[in-house]
Design an enzyme around this catalytic site. Structure first.
Site, PDB file in Angstrom:
ATOM      1  CE  LYS A  69     -57.080   3.517  -4.320  1.00 20.80           C
ATOM      2  NZ  LYS A  69     -55.946   3.162  -3.421  1.00 20.80           N
ATOM      3  CB  SER A 144     -56.025  -0.649  -3.195  1.00 22.44           C
ATOM      4  OG  SER A 144     -55.544   0.610  -2.718  1.00 22.44           O
ATOM      5  CB  SER A 168     -52.462   0.965  -2.378  1.00 23.88           C
ATOM      6  OG  SER A 168     -52.939  -0.091  -1.587  1.00 23.88           O
TER       7      SER A 168
END
Length: 465
Positions: A69, A144, A168
């Site tokens: 990420k 997210s 997330s």
């Protein structure tokens, strides 16, 4: 032999051990798949990694490409958190979690897209930074940690890293049909991560099997052995908090989740309904959102100072691109949004509800709570701050974190498993939450659940992408 993009991490390692494929060949296969599926918008930066031609590289993750990420540092690669102010920020050292993965032999596949600054649950973004859902390109991947979930779900990588403040990791994992694990807060090191909460944020992992999550957890949790703790032959008891986590479900989510419960019962699991509410959902969601809002400025400034970066949290907030994130965070520019009394009340709510939940587990004799990961399926492209449910507009953020927020705010480990698919082929997740520091036991429970559920990928996701 199945195609490499269908392999789990363990299957890839086994194929390399047998000499069926070399590390370099496996990396080339997946790099080609990443290019083929560029329209998924799963990656911000794709690494051009060249591996040795040895069949198997050393280490438990030797030769395995992982997605990372874009708020987790990998030296020499930008860490932008998908926000404009950080577009030129390129750390010179690895985050602690990536250093552990690299020392275990992992290869870097690239940085994945995310909801800007990790402040959202849909994965929505401007430009080409909104990851599409592999099950339906007309829908978002969830957030997210959207790009990592899309990359794992689409077979671009067998596993990857994300972060989780209120859901997330587990939300996009559920919406993309993969396994997502949030460890106990503090289990994995946090150095080198753009965090938005100093008390709730943690790195977590996604993969296509619980076995793979278990291996990654052993690496990141610095466990001496990846083995799982023994369980008794009898299936443990799981508690269903009917009055808090099983209400207001989308009908398709309810159908799939109840069918998964039936499958577990048929396999010998004891599922115990808890009819009394564990907490007031509105109070818990208020606390779950108030704490990060109170801590974001300090958390972002702490990261920037650690890199000697001239930017501040204010300069990051002033340049926000996504309308939904601007709506939440730009008020911070005028001063604290959450005052000290509200912050203290939120922390007290989290302490009190966590204690109540643990007592409820003890009284019921259950090892973990079981619930649907999300109460609604993956959102359509274009979903912003508001989501349409049952003909009315509801906040996207609190709708998607309703069932994932409790474990996050209590610091508990939490595991989302694929539970099945809606009639439209959209993945549905099932959530297991266990008390803090019971990570390895939760993974053992999850491994047994995953075997008993035996949910395959929807045929349109991996085979036909």
């Amino acid at each position: 032999m199945t195609r490499p993009h269908l392999w789990t991490l363990a299957e890839a390692r086994a194929a390399m051990s047998r000499g069926d494929i070399s590390s370099a060949e496996y990396m080339a296969e997946l790099t080609g798949r990443r290019a083929h599926l560029e329209d998924l918008c799963a990656f911000v930066y794709g690494a051009d990694t060249t591996l040795s031609n040895e069949s198997r590289l050393p280490g438990p993750l030797g030769g395995i490409p992982l997605a990372v990420k874009d708020n987790i540092d990998v030296a020499g690669t930008p860490t932008t958190a998908c926000t404009p102010a950080l577009h030129a920020h390129s750390p010179s050292r690895d985050s602690a979690v990536w250093r552990l993965c690299a020392e275990a032999g992992a290869a870097f596949m690239g940085k994945t897209t995310m909801h800007e600054l990790a402040y959202g649950t849909t994965g929505a973004h401007v430009d080409r930074l909104a990851a599409r859902n592999p099950a339906d390109r007309a829908r978002l991947a969830g957030g997210s940690s959207s790009g990592t979930a899309a990359a794992v779900g689409a077979g671009i990588v067998p596993a990857g890293l994300g972060t989780d403040t209120g859901g997330s990791i587990r939300i996009p994992a559920a919406l993309c049909g993969v396994v997502g694990f949030r460890p106990s807060t503090g289990r994995y090191p946090g150095q080198g991560v753009v965090r938005i909460s100093l008390t709730q944020d943690t790195v977590g992992v996604m993969a296509r099997s619980v076995d793979d999550v278990r291996l990654l957890d052993a690496v990141l949790g610095r466990e001496p052995s990846p083995g799982l703790p023994p369980l008794s032959p009898a299936r443990p008891v799981l508690a269903l908090a009917r009055a808090t986590a099983w209400t207001d479900l989308d009908p398709e989510i309810s159908r799939v989740a109840e069918a998964a419960c039936d499958a577990l019962r048929a396999a010998g699991w004891s599922l115990r309904d808890l009819p009394e509410p564990l907490y007031d959902p509105a109070d818990l969601l208020e606390a779950a959102t108030a704490v990060p809002l109170a801590e974001t400025r300090a958390a972002v400034d702490d990261y920037l100072r650690g890199h000697g970066c001239p930017l501040t949290c204010d300069s990051v907030l002033e340049a926000l691109a996504s309308p939904d994130v601007r709506a939440v965070l730009t008020p911070l520019l005028d001063g604290p949004v959450v005052g000290s009394s509200r912050y203290r009340a939120a922390r007290e709510t989290l302490r009190r509800t966590g204690h109540t939940a643990r007592r409820a587990l003890q009284r019921s004799g259950a090892a973990a709570f079981l619930s649907p990961t999300t109460i609604t399926p993956a959102p359509p492209l274009g979903t912003g701050q508001w989501l349409t449910r049952g003909g009315r507009e509801v906040p996207s953020l609190t709708t998607y974190i309703r069932n994932t927020a409790p474990a996050a705010v209590w610091g508990w480990p939490s595991l989302s498993l694929p539970a099945g698919h809606t009639s439209q082929g959209l993945p549905v997740g099932l959530l297991l939450d266990a008390p803090r520091h019971h990570d390895r036991r939760l993974l053992a429970l999850g491994h047994r659940c995953w075997q008993d559920l035996s949910v395959p990928h929807h045929p349109m996701v991996l085979e036909n992408l």
